[in-house]
Design an enzyme around this catalytic site. Structure first.
Site, PDB file in Angstrom:
ATOM      1  N   TRP A 102       9.792  13.776   1.436  1.00 31.36           N
ATOM      2  CA  TRP A 102       9.943  12.304   1.648  1.00 31.36           C
ATOM      3  C   TRP A 102      11.055  11.810   1.076  1.00 31.36           C
ATOM      4  CZ3 TRP A 102       7.278  11.535   5.734  1.00 31.36           C
ATOM      5  CH2 TRP A 102       6.160  11.585   5.897  1.00 31.36           C
ATOM      6  N   ASP A 169       9.633   4.857  -3.854  1.00 30.29           N
ATOM      7  CA  ASP A 169       8.662   4.941  -2.832  1.00 30.29           C
ATOM      8  C   ASP A 169       7.474   5.500  -3.641  1.00 30.29           C
ATOM      9  OD1 ASP A 169       7.163   6.099  -0.839  1.00 30.29           O
ATOM     10  OD2 ASP A 169       8.462   7.378  -0.258  1.00 30.29           O
ATOM     11  N   LYS A 193      -2.221   5.622   1.971  1.00 31.06           N
ATOM     12  CA  LYS A 193      -2.263   6.794   1.301  1.00 31.06           C
ATOM     13  C   LYS A 193      -3.299   6.123   0.160  1.00 31.06           C
ATOM     14  CE  LYS A 193       0.726   9.622   3.068  1.00 31.06           C
ATOM     15  NZ  LYS A 193       1.961   9.330   3.076  1.00 31.06           N
TER      16      LYS A 193
HETATM   17  C1  LIG Z   1       3.485   9.776   3.571  1.00 31.49           C
HETATM   18  C2  LIG Z   1       4.493   9.164   3.004  1.00 31.49           C
HETATM   19  C3  LIG Z   1       5.602   8.766   3.335  1.00 31.49           C
HETATM   20  C4  LIG Z   1       5.751   8.226   5.198  1.00 31.49           C
HETATM   21  O1  LIG Z   1       5.018   7.090   5.286  1.00 31.49           O
HETATM   22  P1  LIG Z   1       4.959   6.454   6.857  1.00 31.49           P
HETATM   23  O2  LIG Z   1       3.841   5.286   6.508  1.00 31.49           O
HETATM   24  O3  LIG Z   1       4.193   7.624   7.610  1.00 31.49           O
HETATM   25  O4  LIG Z   1       6.267   6.467   7.211  1.00 31.49           O
HETATM   26  C5  LIG Z   1       6.552   8.267   2.610  1.00 31.49           C
HETATM   27  N1  LIG Z   1       6.651   8.478   1.451  1.00 31.49           N
HETATM   28  C6  LIG Z   1       5.561   9.138   0.694  1.00 31.49           C
HETATM   29  C7  LIG Z   1       5.798   9.487  -0.784  1.00 31.49           C
HETATM   30  C8  LIG Z   1       4.575   9.540   1.535  1.00 31.49           C
HETATM   31  O5  LIG Z   1       3.491  10.189   0.980  1.00 31.49           O
END
Ligand SMILES: *Cc1c(COP(=O)(O)O)cnc(C)c1O
Length: 356
Positions: A102, A169, A193
């Protein structure tokens, strides 16, 4: 019987969130209307959005500190480009820590906006640890990191000190552990998540860092426009925002992040102790960087996989296979996964050891 759901995302949510969401689809707030058919400008939904935004700041300890919370669409992946669009100065550069897939995707997006420096990367070791020895250039527009690497099972335990804005993030560990959130200037997280269903992305931003990039930003990608419209620049993801609010309320009633952190630590300790003790298994991530959210592990002998897979499926476990880039298994222990579910997995691992 409800499964023990280890899915990495979209993931398990508290049972009461499922029940209240289902009720709101049938009859929202005793309005004799479904939440799926009301205006996002209705009094009832505006109250949902306002409470959700306020509760985010309350739970993170950021009330009255110049932050705004937004519920946007497009996933965390859209933030990979909204961040440089809004923050990278036209002739400036940005600094990134590369700790996983990511983080790497975020770096790729930033490159189309300007000079994107990777201050450190663990890519050569298949992202099995968090690099710690690096310097952040003082002239970068911002520093970007990923607090928890969902795929590789590593987590940043200590964040660097820097005078430039810090962007993080936190998709897969937001609201899971206590941190000084005021050290971050922009936090984003896809809801699916640890906060809600897929369809909305939380952005928490310190207002003073905005409006400085010198770029002409399209409205839908402009954080300032979203703030000005109180997260309703266009039709927001009504239902995902509502379900996220229910999860935030659940967390608050439980005692907030301090309370859930203790539970998350108990779950992670239980599982990692078994991975380390049981001679049939080994962890894939560096011990000091292990994630409390996503535990990645392998069987030492692949030939035991068919019997192990049969056993955990029979025990009612779901979502355990690892991501294809790591293989083996990944146990995602998000906030709503009960300790009892981890005990079920540990019992299966011990039974396998006895049977072999
Ligand atoms: C799942 C995830 C993403 C991507 O998320 P989307 O909402 O599918 O774009 C980005 N960063 C991390 C750390 C993730 O676990």
């Amino acid at each position: 019987m409800k499964k023990h759901n280890y899915s990495a995302g979209p993931c398990i949510l508290p049972q009461e969130v499922f029940e209240k969401s289902a009720q709101a689809i049938l009859n929202f707030n005793n309005s004799d209307l479904s939440i799926l058919e009301i205006s996002h400008r209705s009094k009832d939904f505006v109250a949902v959005m306002d409470e959700a935004r306020a509760l985010v700041l309350e739970l993170l300890g950021l009330e009255g500190k110049g932050y705004q919370a937004l519920f946007l669409a497009g996933g965390a992946s859209l933030e990979f480009l909204m961040v440089p669009y809004n923050l990278m100065k036209i002739d400036g550069k940005a600094a990134y820590l590369d700790t996983g897939t990511w983080a790497n995707n975020a770096i790729k997006e930033a490159k189309s906006f300007g000079e994107t420096m990777v201050v450190a990367s663990s890519k050569e070791q298949n992202y099995n640890h968090i690099p710690k020895d690096y310097t952040i250039p003082a002239d970068a527009s911002y520093f970007h990191c990923t607090s928890n690497n969902t795929i590789f099972g590593t987590q940043i335990k200590s964040f660097p000190n820097t005078n430039i804005p810090v962007v993080c993030d936190m998709s897969s560990d937001i609201f899971s552990r206590t941190l000084d959130f005021s050290k971050f200037d922009l936090i984003y997280a896809g809801a699916q998540k640890n906060m809600g269903p897929a369809g909305t992305t939380l952005v928490v931003v310190k207002e003073e860092i905005l409006g400085k990039s010198g770029r002409n930003i399209p409205s839908m990608l402009d954080y300032e426009k979203h703030i000005k419209s109180e997260s309703m620049y266009n039709t927001p993801p009504v239902f995902p925002v509502y379900a996220s609010l229910l999860t935030l309320q659940w967390l608050k009633n439980l005692g907030g992040i301090t309370a859930i952190e203790k539970i998350n630590e108990a779950k992670a300790t239980l599982l990692y102790n078994e991975i380390d003790r049981n001679p049939l298994f080994k962890g894939t991530a560096a011990v000091e960087d292990r994630s409390t959210m996503n535990a990645t592990f392998l069987l030492n002998d692949e030939s035991h996989a068919p019997i192990f897979d049969k056993m955990w499926k029979e025990a009612g476990i779901s979502g355990l296979p690892g991501h294809r880039s790591v293989g083996g298994y990944r146990a995602s222990m998000y906030n709503a996964l009960p300790l009892e579910s981890v005990q079920v997995l540990v019992d299966v691992m011990q039974t396998l050891e006895k049977n072999i």
